[in-house]
Design an enzyme around this catalytic site. Structure first.
Site, PDB file in Angstrom:
ATOM      1  N   GLY A 266      28.302  45.019 -42.028  1.00 26.18           N
ATOM      2  CA  GLY A 266      29.510  44.755 -41.407  1.00 26.18           C
ATOM      3  C   GLY A 266      29.183  43.533 -40.575  1.00 26.18           C
ATOM      4  O   GLY A 266      29.854  43.088 -39.649  1.00 26.18           O
TER       5      GLY A 266
ATOM      6  N   GLY B  47      31.934  40.909 -39.573  1.00 17.57           N
ATOM      7  CA  GLY B  47      33.021  41.295 -38.899  1.00 17.57           C
ATOM      8  C   GLY B  47      33.219  40.713 -37.556  1.00 17.57           C
ATOM      9  O   GLY B  47      32.016  39.722 -37.091  1.00 17.57           O
TER      10      GLY B  47
ATOM     11  N   LEU C 127      32.256  41.592 -34.333  1.00 18.76           N
ATOM     12  CA  LEU C 127      31.178  41.764 -33.408  1.00 18.76           C
ATOM     13  C   LEU C 127      29.859  41.384 -34.300  1.00 18.76           C
ATOM     14  O   LEU C 127      28.888  40.762 -33.745  1.00 18.76           O
ATOM     15  CB  LEU C 127      30.981  43.142 -33.295  1.00 18.76           C
ATOM     16  CG  LEU C 127      30.340  43.773 -32.015  1.00 18.76           C
ATOM     17  CD1 LEU C 127      30.408  42.889 -30.829  1.00 18.76           C
ATOM     18  CD2 LEU C 127      30.483  45.211 -31.820  1.00 18.76           C
TER      19      LEU C 127
ATOM     20  N   ARG D  43      31.168  41.315 -48.873  1.00 23.08           N
ATOM     21  CA  ARG D  43      31.452  39.729 -49.847  1.00 23.08           C
ATOM     22  C   ARG D  43      30.531  39.014 -49.275  1.00 23.08           C
ATOM     23  O   ARG D  43      29.979  38.869 -48.227  1.00 23.08           O
ATOM     24  CB  ARG D  43      32.757  39.578 -49.504  1.00 23.08           C
ATOM     25  CG  ARG D  43      33.728  40.127 -50.460  1.00 23.08           C
ATOM     26  CD  ARG D  43      35.243  40.051 -50.128  1.00 23.08           C
ATOM     27  NE  ARG D  43      35.756  40.830 -49.145  1.00 23.08           N
ATOM     28  CZ  ARG D  43      35.940  41.990 -49.245  1.00 23.08           C
ATOM     29  NH1 ARG D  43      35.937  42.766 -50.222  1.00 23.08           N
ATOM     30  NH2 ARG D  43      36.466  42.931 -48.121  1.00 23.08           N
TER      31      ARG D  43
ATOM     32  N   TYR E  78      40.391  56.855 -37.035  1.00 22.68           N
ATOM     33  CA  TYR E  78      39.096  56.199 -36.724  1.00 22.68           C
ATOM     34  C   TYR E  78      38.465  57.095 -35.511  1.00 22.68           C
ATOM     35  O   TYR E  78      37.448  57.277 -35.571  1.00 22.68           O
ATOM     36  CB  TYR E  78      39.682  54.953 -36.282  1.00 22.68           C
ATOM     37  CG  TYR E  78      38.811  53.924 -35.753  1.00 22.68           C
ATOM     38  CD1 TYR E  78      37.694  53.416 -36.068  1.00 22.68           C
ATOM     39  CD2 TYR E  78      39.033  53.602 -34.365  1.00 22.68           C
ATOM     40  CE1 TYR E  78      36.826  52.655 -35.269  1.00 22.68           C
ATOM     41  CE2 TYR E  78      38.373  52.576 -33.531  1.00 22.68           C
ATOM     42  CZ  TYR E  78      37.000  52.120 -34.122  1.00 22.68           C
ATOM     43  OH  TYR E  78      36.187  51.460 -33.619  1.00 22.68           O
TER      44      TYR E  78
HETATM   45  C1  AKB Z   1      40.341  49.007 -32.236  1.00 20.14           C
HETATM   46  O1  AKB Z   1      41.150  48.421 -31.596  1.00 20.14           O
HETATM   47  O2  AKB Z   1      40.432  49.878 -33.169  1.00 20.14           O
HETATM   48  C2  AKB Z   1      39.017  48.585 -31.493  1.00 20.14           C
HETATM   49  C3  AKB Z   1      38.292  49.716 -30.872  1.00 20.14           C
HETATM   50  C4  AKB Z   1      38.568  49.916 -29.416  1.00 20.14           C
HETATM   51  O3  AKB Z   1      37.484  50.386 -31.371  1.00 20.14           O
HETATM   52  N1  AKB Z   1      39.023  47.298 -31.207  1.00 20.14           N
END
Ligand code: AKB
Length: 317
Positions: free
Chosen positions: A9, A12, A14, A37, A140
């Site tokens: 990643g 991205g 970070l 990519r 997530y």
């Molecule tokens: C998000 O907003 O999903 C991320 C996080 C706080 O992990 N920046």
């Protein structure tokens, strides 16, 4: 012993900054940036890598004799809610591949980014403790809680040195974040510098934990450098930088751009933000590996504005 580092990643938000910092620390020829990519902007070694492909990961780890993996590839909170099952699948399968390949090919250390998204609305939102009961509101967040526990499992069972931080919202000028709930806090600086109106997708009073990207990268490297015996948390460390609301960051920006205008139009991301901490207790990170942030809101606003101004001037010139 020579360290060879793989970053997943790497294109991205970070990843790009982390890659540079690791190149400075270990040397350009010892850091392999990878992403789905091609990316022309990397100086140094780059590999196209889909981390859901176990064999592809294994062959890169073998080819470069990788000793440390920074696994930054993931789908973030807001985008994850649009594709819940795909997000679970990608976030978990990539991490399992990293853990298994590391175990099989004797990678020494793994960095796993967790997030404030592991917390849910059952927590105490001010100065949220390390050992809160984790009941996240997003897929997530669920994947990050699971990942933290798998990190701990691989450490306990296989002695794999996995280390992790629960990042707050990361803010930097180098690249735009994608798919997060805290992304507004990067976009707002771009709009201010371009002298455009900003419409915020969170309410003006929604306070969230945030961190300037330089602090986030330094924290990661300090954690990875710490002696193993100092690491008492093998799930993931709470980490604090600063906390602010959209109104507070707008007020900080207005010190440079007094006419900057912001309107507020909360969307589905408001519910996500409302389930997250307002501030974080990072006592363990301070005690175990000496964590101390350098940037507060005004210091960060200054670097963000100075660098974005230089960037937009160079684009126009
Ligand atoms: C998000 O907003 O999903 C991320 C996080 C706080 O992990 N920046």
């Amino acid at each position: 012993m020579t360290e060879n580092i793989l970053i997943t990643g790497a294109s991205g938000q970070l990843g790009a900054v982390m890659t540079k910092a690791l190149q400075e620390k270990f040397g350009v020829n010892h850091v392999i940036a990878s992403d789905l990519r091609p990316n022309e902007s990397f100086e140094g070694l780059f590999e196209i890598l889909d981390v859901t492909d176990n064999e592809a990961l294994k062959s890169i780890v073998a080819k470069y004799k990788i000793t440390q993996i920074y696994h930054l590839a993931a789908i973030l909170s807001a985008k994850g809610e649009l594709f819940p099952l795909k997000t679970w699948d990608i976030n978990m399968s990539t991490f399992f591949n990293v853990l298994e390949v590391s175990r099989q090919l004797s990678v020494k250390k793994v960095f796993y980014p967790s997030s404030i998204a592991v917390f849910g609305s059952n927590i105490s939102r001010v100065n949220t403790p390390q050992d809160s009961n984790l009941m996240p509101s997003t897929v997530y967040g669920i994947s990050k809680v699971a990942g933290e526990n798998w990190a701990n499992y691989y450490f306990e069972k296989y002695d794999l040195d996995v280390r992790s931080i629960r990042y707050p919202g990361v803010i930097g000028y180098q690249s735009l974040p994608g798919g997060g709930t805290t992304d507004y806090a990067v976009d707002i600086y771009h709009k201010a510098v371009k002298q455009e109106h900003f419409e915020c997708f969170l309410k003006e009073t929604t306070t969230l934990p945030m961190i300037y990207i330089e602090d986030a990268v330094r924290a990661t490297i300090e954690l990875m450098d710490a002696p193993a015996e100092n690491i008492s948390i093998r799930t993931s460390y709470n980490l604090a930088g600063m906390s602010f609301s959209p109104k507070e960051v707008a007020d900080s920006i207005k010190k440079t751009y007094p006419n900057f205008e912001v309107s507020y139009n909360p969307d589905f991301r408001q519910n996500i933000a409302d389930s997250w901490p307002m501030s974080i207790d990072d006592t363990k990170a301070k005690e175990d590996w000496g964590w101390k942030p350098k940037y507060d809101l005004d210091a960060m606003s200054k670097v963000m504005i100075d660098n974005l101004k230089a960037y937009y001037n160079s684009v126009i010139a």
